[in-house]
Design an enzyme around this catalytic site. Structure first.
Site, short mmCIF file in Angstrom:
data_model
loop_
_atom_site.label_atom_id
_atom_site.label_comp_id
_atom_site.label_asym_id
_atom_site.label_seq_id
_atom_site.Cartn_x
_atom_site.Cartn_y
_atom_site.Cartn_z
N CYS A 9 93.09 59.64 15.41
CA CYS A 9 93.62 60.04 16.71
C CYS A 9 95.09 60.42 16.60
O CYS A 9 95.52 61.45 17.14
CB CYS A 9 93.44 58.89 17.71
SG CYS A 9 93.90 59.29 19.41
N CYS A 10 95.87 59.62 15.87
CA CYS A 10 97.28 59.95 15.64
C CYS A 10 97.42 61.27 14.90
O CYS A 10 98.34 62.05 15.17
CB CYS A 10 97.96 58.83 14.84
SG CYS A 10 98.20 57.27 15.72
N CYS A 36 102.14 56.07 22.90
CA CYS A 36 101.05 56.46 23.79
C CYS A 36 100.63 55.26 24.66
O CYS A 36 100.68 54.12 24.21
CB CYS A 36 99.85 56.96 22.99
SG CYS A 36 100.14 58.53 22.13
N CYS A 81 98.14 52.60 23.42
CA CYS A 81 98.53 51.91 22.18
C CYS A 81 99.86 51.18 22.29
O CYS A 81 100.44 50.79 21.27
CB CYS A 81 98.59 52.93 21.03
SG CYS A 81 97.01 53.76 20.71
N CYS A 124 102.15 55.37 12.70
CA CYS A 124 101.20 56.42 13.06
C CYS A 124 101.13 57.50 11.99
O CYS A 124 100.22 58.32 12.01
CB CYS A 124 101.59 57.05 14.40
SG CYS A 124 103.21 57.84 14.39
#
Length: 251
Positions: free
Chosen positions: A132-133, A217, A220, A245
């Site tokens: 996702c990162c 984010c 997170c 990340c």
């Protein structure tokens, strides 16, 4: 690493009131930071600042504007930022002398990831969280740094064990990427950062008033409690050693 002396999250005290405590060497560090930014602008163009709109980064942007340096700023809008962060981005775009460039992930890549892995995939495994990162941060970062000779970050040695030896100037990726990294606040304390913000009335993310020392984010990031480490609120469900990340991890 050092822990933050935050009060109970039930209060509403401003982060400036809680944290603004200049170190004995603050004046010298500020002078060194100003000189480093001036040298970066003069000798390493094109150079850009990477801003997460956190406390460290708003200090650097303020210094760039105050010194009238030709250093543009870029922000990665991951599509998952807090509303407070997005509001600060709008205010920064409206008031900054330095140009602000916003980079967003490829929309189709985000949709495909959510379609196949789900919106909460980051909680399922480190591999999925880093994937996702990769989509939301790493790919836009590559675009932001394309053609740059150097970039400027808000990394500080005090932030975590992994960052304890962050240098003011990092040339370790010049050979591989022709890219230097400047960390002008590397030796600043958290108190130094907030002393600068308070002294110069710098606009900052109100999440800092809610005990978010490090803001990423929304899914997170959480607030921290008194005695927790600086980055305890980032990816709090993971092992401490995994809490990056990829933006500041060398290949």
């Amino acid at each position: 690493m050092s822990q933050l002396s935050f009060l109970s999250a039930s209060g509403t005290s401003k982060a400036t009131t809680l944290n603004a405590r200049a170190s004995d060497t603050y004046a010298a560090k500020l002078a060194d930071t100003q000189a480093l930014l001036q040298r970066a602008a003069a000798e390493f163009a094109p150079v850009t600042q990477a801003s997460s709109l956190g406390a460290e980064d708003v200090v650097i942007t303020h210094l760039i504007n105050s010194l009238q340096l030709d250093i543009p700023v870029f922000v990665l809008d991951t599509g998952a930022l807090h509303t407070e962060t997005l509001a600060l981005l709008e205010r920064t775009e409206a008031t900054s002398r330095a140009s602000i460039h916003v980079y967003r992930p490829a929309h189709e890549s985000v949709i495909q990831f959510v379609r196949t892995q789900g919106q909460d995939a980051m909680y399922q495994s480190i591999e999925l969280r880093k994937a996702c990162c990769g989509i939301r941060k790493m790919e836009p970062l590559a675009r932001a740094l394309q053609g740059q000779r150097a970039w400027i970050t808000g990394l500080r040695q005090e932030q975590s064990t992994a960052r304890a030896e962050v240098p003011l100037q990092d040339d370790s990726e010049v050979a591989s990427k022709n890219l230097s990294k400047f960390n002008p606040l590397a030796q600043w304390t958290w108190g130094d950062v907030w002393h600068y913000i308070a002294t110069h009335h710098v606009d900052y993310n109100p999440l800092h008033d809610q005990f978010f020392p490090s803001v990423g984010c929304a899914p997170c990031t959480r607030a921290i409690s008194m005695g927790e480490a600086f980055r305890a609120g980032r990816w709090w469900w993971e092992d401490e050693a995994a809490k990056e990340c990829g933006l500041h991890v060398k290949n």
